[in-house]
Design a protein around this motif. Sequence first.
Motif, PDB file in Angstrom:
ATOM      1  N   HIS A  66       0.873  -1.174   0.000  1.00 18.35           N
ATOM      2  CA  HIS A  66       0.000   0.000   0.000  1.00 18.35           C
ATOM      3  C   HIS A  66       0.912   1.226   0.000  1.00 18.35           C
ATOM      4  O   HIS A  66       1.600   1.490   0.986  1.00 18.35           O
ATOM      5  N   TYR A  67       0.909   1.924  -1.135  1.00 14.61           N
ATOM      6  CA  TYR A  67       1.846   3.031  -1.320  1.00 14.61           C
ATOM      7  C   TYR A  67       1.122   4.374  -1.198  1.00 14.61           C
ATOM      8  O   TYR A  67       0.029   4.553  -1.737  1.00 14.61           O
ATOM      9  N   THR A 108       3.844   5.919   8.747  1.00 12.24           N
ATOM     10  CA  THR A 108       3.525   4.606   8.155  1.00 12.24           C
ATOM     11  C   THR A 108       3.082   3.623   9.242  1.00 12.24           C
ATOM     12  O   THR A 108       2.250   2.757   8.990  1.00 12.24           O
ATOM     13  N   GLN A 121      -0.683   4.232   9.923  1.00  9.76           N
ATOM     14  CA  GLN A 121      -1.477   3.692   8.822  1.00  9.76           C
ATOM     15  C   GLN A 121      -1.497   2.155   8.879  1.00  9.76           C
ATOM     16  O   GLN A 121      -2.539   1.514   8.700  1.00  9.76           O
ATOM     17  N   ALA A 122      -0.337   1.551   9.155  1.00 10.79           N
ATOM     18  CA  ALA A 122      -0.249   0.090   9.191  1.00 10.79           C
ATOM     19  C   ALA A 122      -1.102  -0.476  10.327  1.00 10.79           C
ATOM     20  O   ALA A 122      -1.753  -1.522  10.163  1.00 10.79           O
ATOM     21  N   GLU A 153      -4.624  -0.486   9.179  1.00  6.86           N
ATOM     22  CA  GLU A 153      -4.861  -1.548   8.190  1.00  6.86           C
ATOM     23  C   GLU A 153      -4.853  -2.919   8.854  1.00  6.86           C
ATOM     24  O   GLU A 153      -5.653  -3.792   8.495  1.00  6.86           O
ATOM     25  N   THR A 174       1.817  -7.512   4.709  1.00  4.72           N
ATOM     26  CA  THR A 174       1.402  -6.272   4.032  1.00  4.72           C
ATOM     27  C   THR A 174       2.406  -5.168   4.362  1.00  4.72           C
ATOM     28  O   THR A 174       2.839  -5.017   5.511  1.00  4.72           O
ATOM     29  N   VAL A 189       3.268  -1.106   4.139  1.00  3.40           N
ATOM     30  CA  VAL A 189       2.822   0.272   3.927  1.00  3.40           C
ATOM     31  C   VAL A 189       4.069   1.112   3.633  1.00  3.40           C
ATOM     32  O   VAL A 189       5.013   1.116   4.418  1.00  3.40           O
TER      33      VAL A 189
END
Length: 264
Positions: A21-22, A29, A32-33, A36, A45, A47
């Motif tokens: 996921h870019y 990050t 965000q991770a 997710e 996964t 990030v």
Amino acid sequence: MFGKNELESCMDTEWAGRCIHYFEELGSTNIQAKLEAENGAAEGTLVVADMQTAGRGRSGRSWNSPAGTNVYFTLILKPSYAPDKASMVTLVMALAVAEGIYGTCGLEAEIKWPNDVVVNGRKVCGILTEMSAEHGTVRHVVIGVGVNVGLQEFPPEIASAASLQAECGREVSRTVLLVNIMKSFEKYYESFRRNKNLSDIMGKYNSLLVNRNREVRVLDPKGEFRGIAGGIDESGQLLVEREDGSIAEIYAGEVSVRGIYGYV
Ligand code: ATP
């Protein structure tokens, strides 16, 4: 061009970083991770961000994360081992980053226990591992990594920093670096997962330890002391011989280690 397409087409790992996921820009990050991971992202996964506006290090410290030049990523793990094992993955990642740097640009990166990777005594990478656990079970672990690849100028508060390109004098591909780190991580993490300790990799980790057999200052919030740094044991604790000959086993937590005259 560093980005999702190039990363996906070069990533030839088994599972680490297969789903990417870019983002052009993120606060962090790791944050965000974690979101997710809570929302069902699978193990492995990755990030990735081109810049972070609120990159973080340990103990609330910040990570300088400008755009277009460095690598910032967080890997999501969903392990079945106990929460007290999770901090060891920081050391697994440090080893993977050091090996990934060597494989990408030939610089002999070393490790400053527990979570920094240094080149020529200057910090090129920081790692922040965070975990969510409940009732003695790990929900997820996220390992955030920032590597200075092309950064040329550092603010005065991070005078101990360096970048790969500045140190090796040529261009370093962010994509190749990230792929190499993931490949090394996958290899070392498999042995950690099997043993639930660092027994297979501690020899390699110790051989890269920048302060090994040197006098260090241990900045423990409970009290600073000096001693000679040995290596890590199989649980990742740093063994430091105090002046009276006793051995202190240092658990990473909030402790930092410094050289007597400076950063290393
Ligand atoms: P220390 O490196 O002081 O032992 P630490 O390992 O806990 O502490 P980290 O959490 O890895 O530190 O990173 C945060 C620290 O790294 C910041 O306090 C700052 O000194 C330094 N730093 C911040 N951004 C960068 C960067 N881009 N490159 C190198 N160092 C940085």
